[in-house]
Motif scaffolding. Structure first.
Motif, PDB file in Angstrom:
ATOM      1  N   ASP A 103       0.859  -1.182   0.000  1.00  0.00           N
ATOM      2  CA  ASP A 103       0.000   0.000   0.000  1.00  0.00           C
ATOM      3  C   ASP A 103       0.894   1.231   0.000  1.00  0.00           C
ATOM      4  O   ASP A 103       2.127   1.118  -0.001  1.00  0.00           O
ATOM      5  CB  ASP A 103      -0.906  -0.019   1.238  1.00  0.00           C
ATOM      6  CG  ASP A 103      -2.255   0.637   0.972  1.00  0.00           C
ATOM      7  OD1 ASP A 103      -2.314   1.525   0.098  1.00  0.00           O
ATOM      8  OD2 ASP A 103      -3.232   0.263   1.630  1.00  0.00           O
ATOM      9  N   VAL A 130       1.024   5.703   1.245  1.00  0.00           N
ATOM     10  CA  VAL A 130       0.432   6.934   1.762  1.00  0.00           C
ATOM     11  C   VAL A 130       1.234   8.093   1.192  1.00  0.00           C
ATOM     12  O   VAL A 130       2.417   8.247   1.518  1.00  0.00           O
ATOM     13  CB  VAL A 130       0.459   6.979   3.311  1.00  0.00           C
ATOM     14  CG1 VAL A 130      -0.058   8.327   3.798  1.00  0.00           C
ATOM     15  CG2 VAL A 130      -0.372   5.857   3.903  1.00  0.00           C
ATOM     16  N   ASP A 131       0.600   8.862   0.300  1.00  0.00           N
ATOM     17  CA  ASP A 131       1.256  10.014  -0.305  1.00  0.00           C
ATOM     18  C   ASP A 131       2.610   9.649  -0.914  1.00  0.00           C
ATOM     19  O   ASP A 131       3.605  10.342  -0.739  1.00  0.00           O
ATOM     20  CB  ASP A 131       1.430  11.124   0.737  1.00  0.00           C
ATOM     21  CG  ASP A 131       1.703  12.481   0.099  1.00  0.00           C
ATOM     22  OD1 ASP A 131       1.399  12.641  -1.109  1.00  0.00           O
ATOM     23  OD2 ASP A 131       2.242  13.351   0.787  1.00  0.00           O
TER      24      ASP A 131
END
Length: 463
Positions: free
Chosen positions: A252, A254-255
């Motif tokens: 995954d 995040v940003d």
């Protein structure tokens, strides 16, 4: 690159598999009605069934893992799954024809079809394997690779590349600064040090390099990558924290910051968890209604057999480590909380009542847990819940024990149908539980339920 090649191969595999479905139906019809002069449907009437059979076969093959990278899975595994998928698709077709009351389709054609589809698909896959192996053996599409490092990761990687020759990698040698030239690791020779890397790449015509050294050696690591990029070879990094990553890690971000989930749990997906919950509610409700007469008989039997309450409730640890009260038919004499919560049941346990011994042997004492399932404390299938006292002990002694609490506990589970229940190995039980958690599918749940019905209830370790 490995994933890209696998995707291409999978696309070819899908086209070939679905072609076998069409060819099998055509041939099945031809075999049945060759020189047949009686009344029968023309082949054009069978063509609409392909609109069902083609996507159905693709769905079942995909669902049963026939388009996954199987690596160490044997050909017999693949054959078994093909036969299973073809049988299921034909049963679905038979059921549909029965529902719509279609009586003109030849059942013989459909029987021929399932046999021919299985034969053709197995033959096609065996042939494709043989062709790929032949291509590799003749030296086509081979990649000459180099492994940097001689540690544990390097040894594992060397063995994996040799075992999975279909990937087309030929290991030229190993490069390492700390190991003398000529020494062998997993059957592969050390051919030089890091300082020799650039010359080895040029002289041996290296296509790809696997770096297995620790990233803590930052200066050396950066230098190796610099040499690889200067030489124009592809570079793969085997992370030194790979031992913490499962077979199917979830990636995954995040940003733009990459995140690796070290424990992929399919049931973290909302829709999958919702589907499993709906199934649990439906089956547990129906089960409670159907089992009411059995409940009545057992209740009377318990009352006659020994004094005390009919239902025994006990605190267990469930989803997200939250405690709940699990229900069973009482199978032992009335005990103190200390006795029931902190003592393990053994084969010759004198606390069991006469009827209780029978209920435990047949697992009928577990039936009240259908109410736990309906309430949401448990699922039909999942790791068996344990008492808080033993959870505190096991989490200190058994590696990865607490992972079982990532999903709802079950009435039955993969460990139980494999015989790991009662006073048996906790480590083996946890291995089965983790395998279930990481590989959950709806079909896997159905398989466990079916196996439980046939061999899981009565078990020699159930006492």
């Amino acid at each position: 690159m490995i994933r890209e090649n696998q995707k291409t191969l999978n696309k070819i595999q899908v086209i070939l598999d679905l072609s076998m479905v069409v060819i099998a139906l055509v041939l099945a019809y031809w075999l049945r009605f060759l020189n047949y002069e009686g009344d029968h449907l023309e082949f054009e009437s069978y063509i609409p069934t392909l609109a069902l059979l083609v996507p159905l076969h693709f769905f079942l093959y995909y669902f049963l893992g026939l388009y996954e990278a199987r690596r160490r899975k044997s050909l017999s595994f693949e054959v078994g799954k093909i036969i299973q998928a073809n049988f299921l698709s034909t049963m679905i077709l038979f059921t549909l024809l029965y529902i719509i009351k279609e009586i003109h389709y030849s059942r013989q054609v459909l029987i021929y079809f399932v046999i021919l589809t299985s034969i053709f698909t197995v033959a096609e896959r065996v042939t494709l394997r043989a062709i790929l192996n032949n291509i590799r053996e003749k030296g086509y599409n081979k990649k000459h690779v180099l492994i940097v490092g001689t540690g544990r990761l390097a040894r594992r990687l060397a063995n994996a590349l040799k075992e999975n020759r279909y990937l087309g990698y030929e290991i030229i040698g190993i490069v390492d600064e700390t190991t003398s030239v000529g020494k062998k690791l997993a059957g592969v020779t050390v051919i030089g040090g890091i300082s020799d890397l650039e010359n080895i790449i040029i002289e041996s015509k290296i296509d790809e390099i696997f770096i297995t050294i620790s990233t803590k050696d930052y200066v050396i690591f950066r230098n190796i990558i610099k040499i690889c990029e200067k030489s124009g070879v592809r570079t793969q990094i085997v992370p030194d924290y790979a031992r913490f990553i499962p077979a199917k890690p979830q990636i995954d971000e995040v940003d733009g910051i990459p995140l690796i989930n070290i424990r992929h749990v399919p049931l973290d997906n909302f829709l999958k968890a919702l589907a499993k919950r709906f199934f649990d509610i439906a089956v547990s409700f129906v089960g409670l209604v159907i089992c009411l007469p059995v409940f009545l008989i057992i209740i009377i039997g318990i009352k006659v057999d020994s004094p005390g309450s009919v239902i025994f409730s006990q605190e267990r640890v469930g989803l997200n480590k939250k405690n709940f009260m699990m229900y069973k038919f009482r199978t032992m004499r009335v005990q103190t909380i200390e006795e029931s919560d902190k003592e393990w049941t053994t084969k010759e346990d004198n606390r069991k009542t006469r009827l209780g011994n029978v209920l435990r042997k047949t697992s009928l004492d577990e039936l009240p847990q259908l109410w736990n399932v309906l309430k949401g404390d448990m699922s039909l299938v999942g790791p068996r819940p344990e008492r808080p006292f033993f959870v505190e002990q096991f989490k200190e002694k058994i590696p990865r024990y607490m992972i079982k609490h990532h999903v709802r506990p079950g009435i039955t589970g993969w460990a139980q149908v494999n015989g790991w229940r009662g006073d048996t190995s906790i480590r083996k039980r946890i291995e089965c539980d983790i395998y279930y958690i990481e590989n959950w599918t709806f079909m896997f749940d159905l398989k466990i339920l079916v196996v439980t019905v046939f061999k899981g209830f009565a078990n020699e370790n159930a006492y």
